[in-house]
Motif scaffolding. Structure first.
Motif, PDB file in Angstrom:
ATOM      1  N   TYR A  84     107.786  73.687 -50.944  1.00 57.66           N
ATOM      2  CA  TYR A  84     108.881  72.758 -51.262  1.00 57.66           C
ATOM      3  C   TYR A  84     109.470  73.057 -52.641  1.00 57.66           C
ATOM      4  O   TYR A  84     110.667  72.912 -52.863  1.00 57.66           O
ATOM      5  N   ARG A  85     108.587  73.478 -53.567  1.00 55.99           N
ATOM      6  CA  ARG A  85     109.081  73.782 -54.915  1.00 55.99           C
ATOM      7  C   ARG A  85     109.877  75.078 -54.921  1.00 55.99           C
ATOM      8  O   ARG A  85     110.860  75.207 -55.661  1.00 55.99           O
ATOM      9  N   LYS A  86     109.462  76.051 -54.104  1.00 52.61           N
ATOM     10  CA  LYS A  86     110.269  77.271 -53.955  1.00 52.61           C
ATOM     11  C   LYS A  86     111.630  76.914 -53.367  1.00 52.61           C
ATOM     12  O   LYS A  86     112.672  77.375 -53.856  1.00 52.61           O
ATOM     13  N   ALA A  87     111.615  76.074 -52.337  1.00 51.33           N
ATOM     14  CA  ALA A  87     112.866  75.659 -51.703  1.00 51.33           C
ATOM     15  C   ALA A  87     113.793  75.027 -52.735  1.00 51.33           C
ATOM     16  O   ALA A  87     114.981  75.368 -52.812  1.00 51.33           O
ATOM     17  N   LEU A  88     113.253  74.149 -53.563  1.00 51.04           N
ATOM     18  CA  LEU A  88     114.091  73.466 -54.559  1.00 51.04           C
ATOM     19  C   LEU A  88     114.606  74.447 -55.607  1.00 51.04           C
ATOM     20  O   LEU A  88     115.768  74.386 -56.015  1.00 51.04           O
ATOM     21  N   ARG A  89     113.753  75.377 -56.007  1.00 48.35           N
ATOM     22  CA  ARG A  89     114.193  76.380 -56.983  1.00 48.35           C
ATOM     23  C   ARG A  89     115.387  77.164 -56.422  1.00 48.35           C
ATOM     24  O   ARG A  89     116.388  77.373 -57.117  1.00 48.35           O
ATOM     25  N   LEU A  90     115.281  77.569 -55.166  1.00 43.20           N
ATOM     26  CA  LEU A  90     116.363  78.357 -54.570  1.00 43.20           C
ATOM     27  C   LEU A  90     117.618  77.509 -54.346  1.00 43.20           C
ATOM     28  O   LEU A  90     118.736  78.008 -54.437  1.00 43.20           O
ATOM     29  N   MET A  91     117.420  76.214 -54.085  1.00 44.63           N
ATOM     30  CA  MET A  91     118.584  75.338 -53.917  1.00 44.63           C
ATOM     31  C   MET A  91     119.322  75.182 -55.247  1.00 44.63           C
ATOM     32  O   MET A  91     120.544  75.156 -55.287  1.00 44.63           O
ATOM     33  N   LYS A  92     118.557  75.079 -56.319  1.00 42.52           N
ATOM     34  CA  LYS A  92     119.196  74.930 -57.639  1.00 42.52           C
ATOM     35  C   LYS A  92     119.911  76.218 -58.039  1.00 42.52           C
ATOM     36  O   LYS A  92     120.971  76.184 -58.671  1.00 42.52           O
ATOM     37  N   LEU A  93     119.305  77.343 -57.666  1.00 45.07           N
ATOM     38  CA  LEU A  93     119.957  78.642 -57.904  1.00 45.07           C
ATOM     39  C   LEU A  93     121.277  78.688 -57.135  1.00 45.07           C
ATOM     40  O   LEU A  93     122.305  79.149 -57.629  1.00 45.07           O
ATOM     41  N   SER A  94     121.231  78.185 -55.932  1.00 47.87           N
ATOM     42  CA  SER A  94     122.403  78.141 -55.070  1.00 47.87           C
ATOM     43  C   SER A  94     123.499  77.261 -55.682  1.00 47.87           C
ATOM     44  O   SER A  94     124.682  77.616 -55.684  1.00 47.87           O
ATOM     45  N   GLU A  95     123.069  76.121 -56.203  1.00 41.96           N
ATOM     46  CA  GLU A  95     124.012  75.196 -56.844  1.00 41.96           C
ATOM     47  C   GLU A  95     124.681  75.859 -58.044  1.00 41.96           C
ATOM     48  O   GLU A  95     125.898  75.782 -58.224  1.00 41.96           O
ATOM     49  N   LYS A  96     123.882  76.558 -58.827  1.00 39.22           N
ATOM     50  CA  LYS A  96     124.413  77.205 -60.029  1.00 39.22           C
ATOM     51  C   LYS A  96     125.543  78.162 -59.683  1.00 39.22           C
ATOM     52  O   LYS A  96     126.534  78.255 -60.412  1.00 39.22           O
ATOM     53  N   PHE A  97     125.375  78.885 -58.572  1.00 40.15           N
ATOM     54  CA  PHE A  97     126.381  79.886 -58.211  1.00 40.15           C
ATOM     55  C   PHE A  97     127.317  79.418 -57.090  1.00 40.15           C
ATOM     56  O   PHE A  97     128.027  80.223 -56.499  1.00 40.15           O
ATOM     57  N   GLY A  98     127.289  78.115 -56.826  1.00 40.41           N
ATOM     58  CA  GLY A  98     128.264  77.538 -55.903  1.00 40.41           C
ATOM     59  C   GLY A  98     128.107  77.954 -54.449  1.00 40.41           C
ATOM     60  O   GLY A  98     129.061  77.903 -53.677  1.00 40.41           O
ATOM     61  N   ARG A  99     126.904  78.375 -54.067  1.00 38.84           N
ATOM     62  CA  ARG A  99     126.667  78.765 -52.668  1.00 38.84           C
ATOM     63  C   ARG A  99     126.227  77.560 -51.856  1.00 38.84           C
ATOM     64  O   ARG A  99     125.390  76.778 -52.323  1.00 38.84           O
ATOM     65  N   PRO A 100     126.698  77.418 -50.623  1.00 41.69           N
ATOM     66  CA  PRO A 100     126.159  76.359 -49.761  1.00 41.69           C
ATOM     67  C   PRO A 100     124.731  76.672 -49.320  1.00 41.69           C
ATOM     68  O   PRO A 100     124.278  77.818 -49.404  1.00 41.69           O
ATOM     69  N   ILE A 101     124.056  75.624 -48.852  1.00 44.56           N
ATOM     70  CA  ILE A 101     122.640  75.736 -48.492  1.00 44.56           C
ATOM     71  C   ILE A 101     122.450  75.386 -47.025  1.00 44.56           C
ATOM     72  O   ILE A 101     123.002  74.394 -46.538  1.00 44.56           O
ATOM     73  N   ILE A 102     121.672  76.213 -46.338  1.00 39.96           N
ATOM     74  CA  ILE A 102     121.343  75.938 -44.937  1.00 39.96           C
ATOM     75  C   ILE A 102     119.827  75.811 -44.836  1.00 39.96           C
ATOM     76  O   ILE A 102     119.101  76.714 -45.270  1.00 39.96           O
ATOM     77  N   CYS A 103     119.344  74.686 -44.304  1.00 45.54           N
ATOM     78  CA  CYS A 103     117.899  74.479 -44.160  1.00 45.54           C
ATOM     79  C   CYS A 103     117.538  74.457 -42.676  1.00 45.54           C
ATOM     80  O   CYS A 103     118.186  73.765 -41.896  1.00 45.54           O
ATOM     81  N   LEU A 104     116.524  75.207 -42.310  1.00 44.28           N
ATOM     82  CA  LEU A 104     116.060  75.247 -40.921  1.00 44.28           C
ATOM     83  C   LEU A 104     114.667  74.627 -40.860  1.00 44.28           C
ATOM     84  O   LEU A 104     113.741  75.074 -41.533  1.00 44.28           O
ATOM     85  N   ILE A 105     114.543  73.571 -40.059  1.00 49.02           N
ATOM     86  CA  ILE A 105     113.321  72.766 -40.030  1.00 49.02           C
ATOM     87  C   ILE A 105     112.611  72.959 -38.698  1.00 49.02           C
ATOM     88  O   ILE A 105     113.231  72.809 -37.645  1.00 49.02           O
ATOM     89  N   GLY A 106     111.333  73.286 -38.732  1.00 50.30           N
ATOM     90  CA  GLY A 106     110.602  73.415 -37.481  1.00 50.30           C
ATOM     91  C   GLY A 106     109.123  73.670 -37.691  1.00 50.30           C
ATOM     92  O   GLY A 106     108.667  74.810 -37.678  1.00 50.30           O
ATOM     93  N   SER A 107     108.372  72.605 -37.910  1.00 53.15           N
ATOM     94  CA  SER A 107     106.913  72.708 -37.946  1.00 53.15           C
ATOM     95  C   SER A 107     106.364  71.293 -37.835  1.00 53.15           C
ATOM     96  O   SER A 107     107.111  70.333 -37.900  1.00 53.15           O
ATOM     97  N   SER A 108     105.041  71.187 -37.685  1.00 47.99           N
ATOM     98  CA  SER A 108     104.488  69.854 -37.455  1.00 47.99           C
ATOM     99  C   SER A 108     104.540  68.973 -38.700  1.00 47.99           C
ATOM    100  O   SER A 108     104.318  67.776 -38.622  1.00 47.99           O
TER     101      SER A 108
END
Lengths: 258, 294
Positions: A84-108
């Protein structure tokens, strides 16, 4: 029509494509990025950047793995706090450079274990919910398989929520629910009905905006439609001002149970 | 109004399981103590020091300035949004057992003269689980606090999201998180106090989103349930696992405070975050704090 529990089983099936499959189908030149910069790198989550019809995007996906060794290594796609912390780090990186974010969810759900608790599983999820509410780029979340409770929601705060027809999304597993309510996990099929966890239920509740049909279609076709839908949604969301986007995101969740 | 009056004004006398003025027996040491004595002792067993779980109104009386609390949204109660089997009956039982309409009481009050928005969860109502009404009441409180620039003090206890409201319960985690975020972006202070037990979806949302996170001694705080972890991993849980002290050791709470000192600690933290033009604390902090128990 399939019963709720049949859909649960379909969502869990080992043959069902996981996050990595859809990344391959939808994203060109994907570059996987690793690590949370805090403690480790969680293979239950694949995160990275790539191209979608010429547009740079960030994709964060739960990956259950293929071989049994791979599945063990990836905890069957159940993320640890590091994931989850990796995910957030990459989302913030994405925000910094104005990229949209796509999350794919699938586990128990979030990985359940002593170390996960020691390293703050609850805090990691809470932080994602808090931060994703304020990320200044569009977020599209797709439930591709089993959407397991808080561990799924940690990638599920978004502007548009999509579910594949046979995916499910629930506050608790049907087995967990049955064993708490009726002290009998074998009553999971009844619990699955009671929980209203199918894509159609969630669409009816207004929790997800789109359901992608799976019946009589190949995985390739499903992947192609998903890609087109994501592109359409991104075009729409990207046209909004950041303030309007964030206000709408707040309102999307604010209106549930209001 | 005294606590006795407060409680009797909100609890019908016909509800046997409500916290009546009867003596209580400590689950840890078996000592029976008169209710009034327990109340004076902040619902701590005078014999062994074990903490009784507090009723929402006992907490309000224990922490807030007398007569300062105004309840908000008190009439809101859950419907049965996904027609879950036996849920209406469960709700009726919970209302009887707790004397509350839902698992959280929200309002505006004062702690040592500092005005704040307060929510108090109550484990006597379906284990303090969060359905749409709990989520809605807490969200409204944060929104009100944001609009009125008030700090939020929360007393948390919950088994997690309420499964009888399905996905709508899960979504309350996101909803409340959004409201906490807005309050925070607006410069608001949020002080959650984690009490026994704080678990599941609550830990994974607004329990862990505080500016300063307090916990009561020995409170169970965690995401996954202990039995589930044992069954899933086959590992034996370490001593003190998921207790407040364990979280402090691993860096997930700021401080553990004992009940007799909690009111003063909260007052101190609230005053430390007030804008400079507001009055300073007049007496030295130390003189206000009761001695540590042990």
């Amino acid at each position: 029509m399939a019963t709720a529990y049949e859909r649960v089983q379909a969502a869990r099936s080992g043959k069902r494509p996981s996050g990595g499959y859809y990344i391959d189908r939808m994203v060109d030149g994907f570059v996987e990025l690793h690590g949370d910069r805090r403690y480790g790198d969680d293979p239950a989550i694949i995160g990275g950047i790539g191209w979608m019809n010429g547009q740079a995007v960030t994709v964060i996906a739960m990956e259950r793995g293929d071989s049994i060794e791979d599945r063990m290594r990836r905890h069957f796609g159940c993320p640890s706090p590091e994931g989850y912390r990796k995910a957030l780090r990459l989302m913030k990186l994405s925000e910094k450079f104005g990229r949209p974010i796509i999350c794919l969810i699938g586990s128990s759900g979030a990985y359940c274990g002593i170390q996960a608790e020691q390293r703050g599983q609850g805090e990691a999820i809470a932080e994602n919910l808090f931060e994703m509410m304020g990320l200044r780029v569009p977020i599209i979340s797709v439930v591709i398989g089993e959407g397991g409770s808080g561990g799924a929601l940690a990638l599920g705060v978004c502007d548009t929520a999509i579910m594949l027809e046979n995916s499910v999304y629930s506050v608790i597993s049907p087995e967990g629910c049955a064993s708490i309510l009726w002290k009998d996990a074998s009553k999971a099929p009844e619990a699955a009905e009671a929980l209203h966890l199918t894509s159609y239920d969630l669409h009816k509740f207004g929790v997800v905006e789109h359901v992608i049909k799976e019946q009589n279609r190949t995985e390739k076709e499903i992947g192609a439609e998903l890609k087109q839908l994501i592109l359409d949604e991104l075009a729409q969301k990207s046209a909004m001002s950041v303030d309007a986007l964030l206000a709408a995101r707040y309102q999307k969740f604010r209106s549930i149970g209001a | 109004m005294s606590l006795k009056d407060t409680i009797s004004s909100i609890l019908p006398h016909s509800t046997p399981a409500a916290p009546a003025q009867e003596p209580r027996t400590c689950k840890q040491c078996g000592t029976t103590t008169a209710y009034e004595e327990l109340r004076k002792n902040h619902m701590i067993c005078p014999s062994c020091g074990a903490y009784y779980r507090m009723h929402a109104w006992e907490r309000i009386a224990d922490i807030l300035d007398e007569g300062s609390f105004t309840e908000l949204d008190k009439a809101m109660q859950s419907s049965d949004p996904i027609s879950f089997p036996n849920y209406p009956q469960k709700l009726a039982q919970a209302k009887q057992a707790s004397g509350l309409q839902e698992a959280v009481v929200c309002g505006i009050g004062k702690i040592e003269g500092v005005r704040c928005a307060v929510f108090v969860m109550d484990s006597a109502f379906m284990m303090g689980s969060m359905g749409t009404i709990v989520g809605e009441k807490i969200t409204r409180l944060f929104e009100k606090a944001t609009a009125q620039k008030l700090p939020v003090v929360g007393f948390l206890t919950s088994g997690g999201a309420r499964m009888q409201e399905g996905i709508l319960s899960l979504m309350q985690m996101a909803k409340v998180s959004g409201a906490v975020r807005k309050h925070s972006d607006n410069g608001g202070l949020y002080l959650p106090v984690l009490t026994d037990p704080t678990t599941g979806g609550i830990t994974a949302s607004f329990a862990m989103q505080g500016d300063i996170i307090l916990a009561e001694p020995h409170a169970l705080i965690g995401f996954a349930g202990q039995r589930v972890i044992e069954q899933t991993t086959g590992e034996k849980l370490p001593q003190g696992f998921q207790r407040a002290e364990f979280l402090l050791e691993h860096g997930f709470v700021d401080l553990i405070e004992e009940r007799p000192r909690l009111r003063f600690m909260l007052a101190n933290l609230l005053k430390l975050h007030q804008k400079p033009e507001t009055p300073k604390m007049t007496k030295p902090f130390r003189s206000l704090m009761p001695e540590r128990r042990r």
